[in-house]
Design an enzyme around this catalytic site. Structure first.
Site, PDB file in Angstrom:
ATOM      1  N   ASP A  39      18.585  53.852  16.400  1.00 33.38           N
ATOM      2  CA  ASP A  39      18.935  55.054  17.143  1.00 33.38           C
ATOM      3  C   ASP A  39      20.426  55.316  16.880  1.00 33.38           C
ATOM      4  O   ASP A  39      21.122  54.506  16.259  1.00 33.38           O
ATOM      5  CB  ASP A  39      18.609  54.938  18.638  1.00 33.38           C
ATOM      6  CG  ASP A  39      18.455  56.333  19.266  1.00 33.38           C
ATOM      7  OD1 ASP A  39      18.849  57.329  18.631  1.00 33.38           O
ATOM      8  OD2 ASP A  39      17.948  56.438  20.393  1.00 33.38           O
TER       9      ASP A  39
HETATM   10  C1  BGC Z   1      18.267  59.809  20.755  1.00 33.78           C
HETATM   11  C2  BGC Z   1      17.153  59.870  19.751  1.00 33.78           C
HETATM   12  C3  BGC Z   1      17.398  60.997  18.791  1.00 33.78           C
HETATM   13  C4  BGC Z   1      18.735  60.751  18.109  1.00 33.78           C
HETATM   14  C5  BGC Z   1      19.075  61.780  17.046  1.00 33.78           C
HETATM   15  C6  BGC Z   1      19.636  59.789  20.102  1.00 33.78           C
HETATM   16  O1  BGC Z   1      20.648  59.953  21.039  1.00 33.78           O
HETATM   17  O2  BGC Z   1      18.098  58.676  21.576  1.00 33.78           O
HETATM   18  O3  BGC Z   1      15.920  60.022  20.397  1.00 33.78           O
HETATM   19  O4  BGC Z   1      16.363  61.096  17.864  1.00 33.78           O
HETATM   20  O5  BGC Z   1      19.738  60.775  19.102  1.00 33.78           O
HETATM   21  O6  BGC Z   1      19.351  62.991  17.568  1.00 33.78           O
END
Ligand code: BGC
Length: 768
Positions: A299
């Protein structure tokens, strides 16, 4: 010779080599499966890659410059640009639109040594530009075909805009409505969650990933993010193995079995080990036990956060932990690209670990057809035709209507009459065009949703008057900002109350602004925010004929409303066509059939409250001694929720009868066949979700008091009866032991069937 031609020539030579050495059928023609061919191509490519180029494939950057402007000059952006040119970036996220994607792809493909195309990721959560309801709302439809269709529409628009990978579906089970991200999942139940995970993966990926209308999916967040303590975002998770294997993992397993191409790490830790560095989750379970062949993306900066957690001592240590655990691609930590090479050179990480990650990433790129044509998602004409195509409006409207849940409807206040009524519409959210879009809609233009006011104005037979009553929030509402709630301004109460006085029916649209739920939007108080509760009570004093329409991204505690307000409609954040969907339900042009995918608590103190809980050793009061205090309860609120999982009414009514089983005693290998008669006892056609729950009465680890194990969405005309059949076998009757092995045990089972988890219609059988 041009480098690209070098790469292609190499691959062609490999294939010719395969032709000389591999399977020949009777006609002496070569037969290769697509998989074999891709494997060979990937292997050939890996052989000519330098270690640095391999690590480059494991590196993902967020869009870092305006591709229509000059190239970055200086700083971080210039360094990233250099990485892109030198084949040290495998993927970019949040670059969107054919023009921008073509521009970054061109650099990767035409300027780097090997010309390996980028995979372009984006959070296509419930649509790209045309928005469906938020995922939790879609889950309330229990309509798997509709959910799949919604993901198909999202994939069509996103792929036409240059994107070939979505960071969805989020399949995190959660029992905590304080957690803002429940809006992005399918609720509290692992069975429903698994079915929806599969529908979404199939919708995004289709049958053939190389079809230009499909995109790779990403089941996230692996794992247990939905169990963050106290519903606080990014918090510790501390659950046992039974919950991990039986509640958290099943939707991920279902997605993997449905061939999902990628998974994303979670921000939380599990059992003292942050998920991004968690070998038990990533290697032992996902890659070894489940044989997952796709790749795992971290993530956002979660590799770097291993240091902050106190699990890695520095960036190098973090890179080591994450890579060894099985995180294949680094989203925005900028750590793999700087640390992994030395770790391999020092012998800390074997190059086979890197090769394995790169093989997984390249395979998905081949499957997407990016090596055949890196610009295949960059057709401007197609983008113009597909993105915001009017047909998509019909699809999302259909999904929105199916997502609405009728929570309460006393004295048939709903549906509204179409003529001759004076209707007062009250609430800032009734006139909102932005909030219905929810918080995950980066590509959509602000304020492009249909408001409830606009939707209701389409029905011209009534006298409709609108008054705001009070704002929900003050100041800016922006994706990245904290929302400030209006807790003081009641200056427009009076107008609303006056309008209500003269109305036959008052429709009040209250709840959360779209940006009040989502990532980093945890709340400890989930009542109606700000002064809205007061507004409701003040209006009620002058007119009790109120229809409350809720807009929210999570269950809310609406006790007072449940006690006093005759009709309550759960309308979530329903996307681009929200207002039309709500109006059609209010006016009875659509008979609601949604069922809650998450329990509504009576108050925050009951959380976590969920239908599939354990019995405990003291589940009920001792009736022979009712004053005794020693049983599992609170002294200030009873144990029942406000609205149960699976609850949802219709403008008609249904009766369940004749629950029968094929046998009362069965061998462990036999199927259990169950049937039940469902009758529409009302006056109009309606849909019902027939739900089947089981209880395994005695087992080697305790089992929930009810578990959903089947459901069917049916439509019945007035007076019509249908016999509904279910078949249960090992898959439904077994469970995971604490080692994560799926087992089935003989013994007695109870079966419940009905229109919600609250049903008491039951029977029993025994498994020998
Ligand atoms: C989130 C993810 C997301 C990623 C990219 C993160 O803060 O937890 O679910 O896909 O950002 O935007």
């Amino acid at each position: 010779m041009n480098i690209k031609f070098k790469l292609i020539t190499y691959i062609i030579v490999t294939i010719m080599f395969m032709a000389c050495t591999n399977n020949h059928n009777n006609n002496n023609t070569i037969t290769y499966s697509k998989v074999e061919l891709i494997n060979e191509k990937v292997d050939s490519l890996i052989k000519i890659m330098t270690l640095k180029e391999k690590i480059g494939q494991m590196n993902q950057y967020n869009g870092f410059w305006d591709v229509t402007g000059p190239v970055p000059n200086g700083g971080d952006a210039e360094e990233k640009y250099d990485h892109l040119k030198n084949g040290l970036v495998g993927s970019m996220l949040s670059v969107r639109g054919t023009k921008a994607v073509r521009a970054v792809q061109k650099i990767a493909v035409e300027e780097s040594r090997l010309g390996i195309p980028l995979i372009i990721g984006f959070d296509v959560i419930h649509g790209y530009k045309t928005l469906s309801p938020i995922p939790l709302a879609e889950a309330a439809s229990w309509d798997l075909e509709a959910i799949k269709k919604s993901a198909q529409v999202a994939a069509a628009e996103a792929s036409a805009a240059g994107i070939n990978w979505t960071f969805a579906p989020m399949v995190d089970i959660s029992r905590d409505p304080r957690w803002g991200r429940v809006m992005e999942g399918a609720g509290e139940d692992p069975y429903l969650g698994s079915k929806i995970a599969v529908a979404r993966v199939e919708g995004f990926q289709g049958d053939d990933l190389s079809d230009v209308n499909t995109i790779a999916a990403c089941a996230k967040h692996f794992a247990a993010y939905g169990f963050s303590e106290a519903g606080k975002e990014y918090n510790t998770v501390d659950i046992g193995h039974s919950t991990l294997h039986n509640a958290v993992l099943p939707p991920f397993k279902a997605a993997v079995d449905a061939n999902v191409k990628t998974l994303m790490n979670a921000f939380n830790e599990y059992d003292g080990v942050p998920a991004t560095g968690n070998k038990y989750l990533l290697r032992d379970i996902l890659k070894d036990k489940w044989n997952f062949k796709g790749f795992v993306i971290s993530d956002w900066a979660s590799i770097k956060e291993l240091v902050v957690w106190g699990y890695a001592k520095d960036n190098k240590d973090a890179a080591k932990m994450a890579a060894l655990a099985g995180s294949d691609m680094d989203m925005e930590s900028h750590i793999y690209i700087y640390e992994l090479e030395q770790l391999v050179k020092d012998g800390v990480i074997e190059e086979t670990i890197i090769d394995d990650a790169v093989r997984r990433i390249l395979t998905v790129k081949f499957e997407l057809g990016l090596f055949d044509d890196p610009y295949r998602y960059c057709d401007e004409a197609r983008e113009k035709e597909v993105v915001n195509n009017p047909k998509h409006l019909d699809a999302v409207l259909d999904m929105a209507k199916k997502s609405i849940v009728l929570l309460k409807n006393e004295n048939h206040l709903l549906p509204l009459q179409k003529k001759g009524q004076n209707i007062a519409l009250i609430g800032a959210l009734a006139n909102e065009k932005n909030s219905p879009l929810g918080s995950w809609r980066i590509a959509s233009k602000d304020s492009t949703g249909v408001s409830v006011l606009e939707g209701m104005q389409h029905y011209k037979g009534n006298n409709l008057i609108y008054k705001k009553g009070a704002d929900v929030s003050v100041g800016d509402t922006k994706f990245v900002n904290e929302i400030k709630i209006n807790t003081t301004d009641r200056s427009e109460f009076k107008d609303a109350i006056n309008a209500a006085k003269n109305a036959d029916v008052v429709v009040m649209v209250l709840g959360e602004h779209g940006f009040q739920s989502g990532e980093a939007r945890s709340r400890t108080d989930i009542d109606l925010p700000g002064v809205q509760q007061e507004l409701l009570e003040e209006v009620y004093k002058v007119n009790k004929n109120i229809v409350l329409v809720l807009n929210n991204g999570r269950p809310l505690t609406i006790n007072w409303a449940d006690k006093h307000i005759p009709a309550i409609v759960e309308a979530w954040q329903l996307g681009t066509q929200a207002g039309h969907a709500i109006a059609q339900v209010l006016y009875g042009d659509y008979n609601p059939s949604g069922k809650l995918p998450m329990t509504f608590p009576k108050n925050v103190g009951q959380i976590p409250i969920y239908y599939n809980h354990k019995n405990t050793g003291r589940p009920v009061r001792d009736e022979s001694n009712p004053n005794l205090v020693f049983w599992s309860h609170y002294s200030d609120v009873d144990n029942t929720p406000l609205y149960s999982f699976g609850h949802g009414l219709s403008y008609t009514s249904f009766e369940y009868k004749n629950l029968t089983l094929n046998k009362k005693v069965l061998n462990i290998d036999e199927d259990v066949k169950i049937s039940v008669d469902v009758t529409n006892t009302g006056k109009i056609t309606g849909k019902e979700v027939v739900q089947l729950y089981i209880r395994d009465l005695v087992a080697s680890t305790t089992r929930p008091i009810k578990e959903l194990k089947g459901f069917e969405l049916i439509e019945l005309q007035s007076d019509e009866t249908k016999t509904i059949h279910f078949v249960l076998n090992k898959t439904e009757l077994g469970f995971y032991n604490n080692q994560g092995d799926f087992i089935i045990e003989p013994g007695e089972f109870e079966i419940f069937i009905g229109g919600s988890s609250n049903t008491n219609l039951n029977t029993r059988f025994e498994l020998k």
